[in-house]
Motif scaffolding. Structure first.
Motif, PDB file in Angstrom:
ATOM      1  N   TYR A   1       0.830  -1.208   0.000  1.00 19.95           N
ATOM      2  CA  TYR A   1       0.000   0.000   0.000  1.00 19.95           C
ATOM      3  C   TYR A   1       0.866   1.261   0.000  1.00 19.95           C
ATOM      4  N   LEU A   2       1.868   1.292   0.860  1.00 15.90           N
ATOM      5  CA  LEU A   2       2.750   2.457   0.924  1.00 15.90           C
ATOM      6  C   LEU A   2       3.450   2.697  -0.414  1.00 15.90           C
ATOM      7  N   SER A   3       3.836   1.610  -1.069  1.00 19.40           N
ATOM      8  CA  SER A   3       4.467   1.723  -2.381  1.00 19.40           C
ATOM      9  C   SER A   3       3.488   2.300  -3.408  1.00 19.40           C
ATOM     10  N   LEU A   4       2.226   1.853  -3.351  1.00 13.93           N
ATOM     11  CA  LEU A   4       1.203   2.384  -4.254  1.00 13.93           C
ATOM     12  C   LEU A   4       1.034   3.890  -4.040  1.00 13.93           C
ATOM     13  N   MET A   5       0.973   4.298  -2.793  1.00 11.58           N
ATOM     14  CA  MET A   5       0.773   5.714  -2.488  1.00 11.58           C
ATOM     15  C   MET A   5       1.968   6.553  -2.934  1.00 11.58           C
ATOM     16  N   ARG A   6       3.166   6.024  -2.730  1.00  8.15           N
ATOM     17  CA  ARG A   6       4.347   6.750  -3.211  1.00  8.15           C
ATOM     18  C   ARG A   6       4.342   6.821  -4.732  1.00  8.15           C
ATOM     19  N   GLY A   7       3.825   5.778  -5.367  1.00  9.37           N
ATOM     20  CA  GLY A   7       3.698   5.788  -6.819  1.00  9.37           C
ATOM     21  C   GLY A   7       2.716   6.836  -7.310  1.00  9.37           C
ATOM     22  N   HIS A   8       1.752   7.198  -6.450  1.00  8.84           N
ATOM     23  CA  HIS A   8       0.808   8.276  -6.772  1.00  8.84           C
ATOM     24  C   HIS A   8       1.412   9.649  -6.504  1.00  8.84           C
ATOM     25  N   GLY A   9       2.661   9.663  -6.011  1.00 10.52           N
ATOM     26  CA  GLY A   9       3.329  10.935  -5.776  1.00 10.52           C
ATOM     27  C   GLY A   9       3.189  11.482  -4.372  1.00 10.52           C
ATOM     28  N   LEU A  10       2.738  10.660  -3.416  1.00  7.22           N
ATOM     29  CA  LEU A  10       2.560  11.135  -2.051  1.00  7.22           C
ATOM     30  C   LEU A  10       3.734  10.733  -1.162  1.00  7.22           C
ATOM     31  N   ASP A  11       4.107  11.633  -0.258  1.00  4.29           N
ATOM     32  CA  ASP A  11       5.090  11.305   0.770  1.00  4.29           C
ATOM     33  C   ASP A  11       4.377  10.547   1.880  1.00  4.29           C
ATOM     34  N   MET A  12       4.833   9.345   2.170  1.00  5.04           N
ATOM     35  CA  MET A  12       4.220   8.518   3.198  1.00  5.04           C
ATOM     36  C   MET A  12       5.231   8.219   4.294  1.00  5.04           C
ATOM     37  N   PRO A  13       4.765   7.848   5.490  1.00  6.00           N
ATOM     38  CA  PRO A  13       5.703   7.526   6.567  1.00  6.00           C
ATOM     39  C   PRO A  13       6.616   6.366   6.183  1.00  6.00           C
ATOM     40  N   GLU A  14       7.779   6.326   6.776  1.00  3.27           N
ATOM     41  CA  GLU A  14       8.659   5.174   6.595  1.00  3.27           C
ATOM     42  C   GLU A  14       7.990   3.938   7.184  1.00  3.27           C
ATOM     43  N   ASP A  15       8.470   2.764   6.781  1.00  2.00           N
ATOM     44  CA  ASP A  15       7.771   1.523   7.085  1.00  2.00           C
ATOM     45  C   ASP A  15       7.483   1.334   8.575  1.00  2.00           C
ATOM     46  N   GLU A  16       8.451   1.595   9.451  1.00  2.00           N
ATOM     47  CA  GLU A  16       8.240   1.349  10.880  1.00  2.00           C
ATOM     48  C   GLU A  16       7.235   2.323  11.476  1.00  2.00           C
ATOM     49  N   ALA A  17       7.299   3.580  11.067  1.00  2.00           N
ATOM     50  CA  ALA A  17       6.340   4.565  11.558  1.00  2.00           C
ATOM     51  C   ALA A  17       4.931   4.229  11.056  1.00  2.00           C
ATOM     52  N   ALA A  18       4.853   3.791   9.810  1.00  2.00           N
ATOM     53  CA  ALA A  18       3.553   3.402   9.255  1.00  2.00           C
ATOM     54  C   ALA A  18       2.997   2.184   9.977  1.00  2.00           C
ATOM     55  N   TRP A  19       3.852   1.242  10.306  1.00  2.00           N
ATOM     56  CA  TRP A  19       3.435   0.043  11.024  1.00  2.00           C
ATOM     57  C   TRP A  19       2.866   0.406  12.402  1.00  2.00           C
ATOM     58  N   ALA A  20       3.460   1.382  13.066  1.00  2.00           N
ATOM     59  CA  ALA A  20       2.962   1.819  14.370  1.00  2.00           C
ATOM     60  C   ALA A  20       1.572   2.444  14.236  1.00  2.00           C
ATOM     61  N   GLU A  21       1.373   3.269  13.200  1.00  2.00           N
ATOM     62  CA  GLU A  21       0.046   3.856  12.969  1.00  2.00           C
ATOM     63  C   GLU A  21      -0.982   2.771  12.659  1.00  2.00           C
ATOM     64  N   TYR A  22      -0.580   1.827  11.848  1.00  2.00           N
ATOM     65  CA  TYR A  22      -1.467   0.726  11.470  1.00  2.00           C
ATOM     66  C   TYR A  22      -1.902  -0.058  12.709  1.00  2.00           C
TER      67      TYR A  22
END
Length: 358
Positions: free
Chosen positions: A292-313
């Motif tokens: 999902y994070l890769s898809l969002m970055r492919g759309h041109g969005l800055d997303m949290p790094e994997d560990e920070a995203a995992w904590a939010e998830y």
């Protein structure tokens, strides 16, 4: 998106919102509601194909127009033949109509039903929408209880990413509200009522600390407060299997009555833990989050790094668990499965502790 053709906007005929199924399938009313679709030709016959009644009614029907024997398939959705209490849900129908009129045309690469007409009574806060019948064209709607594979979940997650990537739409769109914050503050389900629900079959396989209404209410408030400080996305809010359809071209998404603004993780954690059996989610969710994070970055969005995203998830399953814990007007087998899956996600991820709830 630059270089993308806009999706056709539904018409908004100035006719009364039908309150009953009989009114909705009346040839005279349909002639007016579908006038721009038919080129002004009157509806000469109406055939009811299927009626699905949950909170809202969805009716598949076919019509013929004057001067032709061709059958045209449609699906109408609205609050039909409901009591006064259910009719109070009309604003969610208006919200869904506004999604098709305002949002869907700006995300043409996201697969949703083609809505041809939206009849909206803003003063009375009621609406019905008329869509093309996807089943006629070979689409299959998933059942709420249908178990997804990880590959299935990635297809639907891809569709959600297209909505999330269009979140610049939220600027000036105050009608799209922060639903998690509203849920956290609502009072119509008291802690005592919530505890009674969790004491029932929906909580049978969950430990006492997860079945605690007091802890859940506190965690929901903590999640809403934390989420409000994060970047806001346009999210679906109710992406379980029953709101996914499949075509030869891939997955699509329906039911936009909980469209909202909130953190991306609310949608992603809800979706994966609602559609995947618990053992599949446990094994695949981190990989799917990276996808999902890769898809969002492919759309041109800055997303949290994997560990920070995992904590939010890991915090976010509280949203879906709370939503299904308070649900009272859905079939018990569906309510039990979703509460169980999302409750086990809350337990697995230690969501309460991450939100500072003892």
């Amino acid at each position: 998106m630059p270089g993308t053709t806009m999706r056709h906007r539904p018409t908004q005929p100035q006719v009364a919102v039908p309150r009953t199924l009989e009114e909705a399938l009346d040839p005279g009313w349909l002639s007016a509601a579908l006038a721009e679709v038919s080129g002004g030709q009157a509806v000469t016959s109406v055939e009811q194909v299927e009626v699905i009644r949950t909170v809202a009614t969805k009716v598949r029907f076919a019509v013929t127009f004057s001067g032709s024997d061709a059958r045209h398939g449609f699906c109408l959705k609205g609050l039909l033949d409901v009591d006064e209490m259910t009719a109070r849900g009309g604003p969610t129908c208006v919200l869904e109509a506004d999604f098709y009129c305002k949002v869907a045309p700006t995300v043409p690469d996201m697969r949703v039903p083609e809505c041809v007409a939206a009849v909206i009574d803003r003063e009375g806060q009621q609406s019905v929408i008329i869509m093309r019948d996807l089943i006629v064209d070979g689409a299959r709607f998933c059942s709420a209880l249908e178990p997804f594979t990880a590959d299935d979940a990635l297809l639907s997650l891809t569709q959600l990413s297209k909505l999330h990537a269009n979140s610049a739409f939220l600027d000036g769109a105050d009608w799209i509200q922060p639903r998690a914050a509203q849920l956290a503050q609502m009072t119509y389900v008291t802690p005592e009522m919530l505890q009674e629900l969790l004491n029932g079959p929906r909580g049978d396989n969950l430990p006492p600390e997860v079945r605690s209404a007091a802890r859940l209410g506190t965690a929901m408030k903590a999640l809403a407060a934390r989420d409000s400080e994060r970047r806001q996305f346009m999210i679906h809010g109710d992406a379980h299997a029953g709101n996914i359809f499949r075509t030869a071209e891939g997955a699509g998404v329906i039911d936009w009555q909980l469209l909202q603004r909130g953190g991306w993780a609310l949608d992603v954690a809800y979706h994966l833990n609602a559609v995947l059996p618990t053992e599949v989610a446990e094994h695949e969710e981190r990989r799917l989050l990276r996808e999902y994070l890769s898809l969002m970055r492919g759309h041109g969005l800055d997303m949290p790094e994997d560990e920070a995203a995992w904590a939010e998830y890991r915090e976010a399953p509280i949203y879906g668990f709370y939503l299904w814990s308070i649900t009272r007007r859905v079939a018990p087998d569906i309510t039990v499965q979703f509460t169980d899956r999302l409750g086990k996600a809350v337990m697995r991820h230690e969501s309460h502790a991450l939100l500072g709830v003892a």
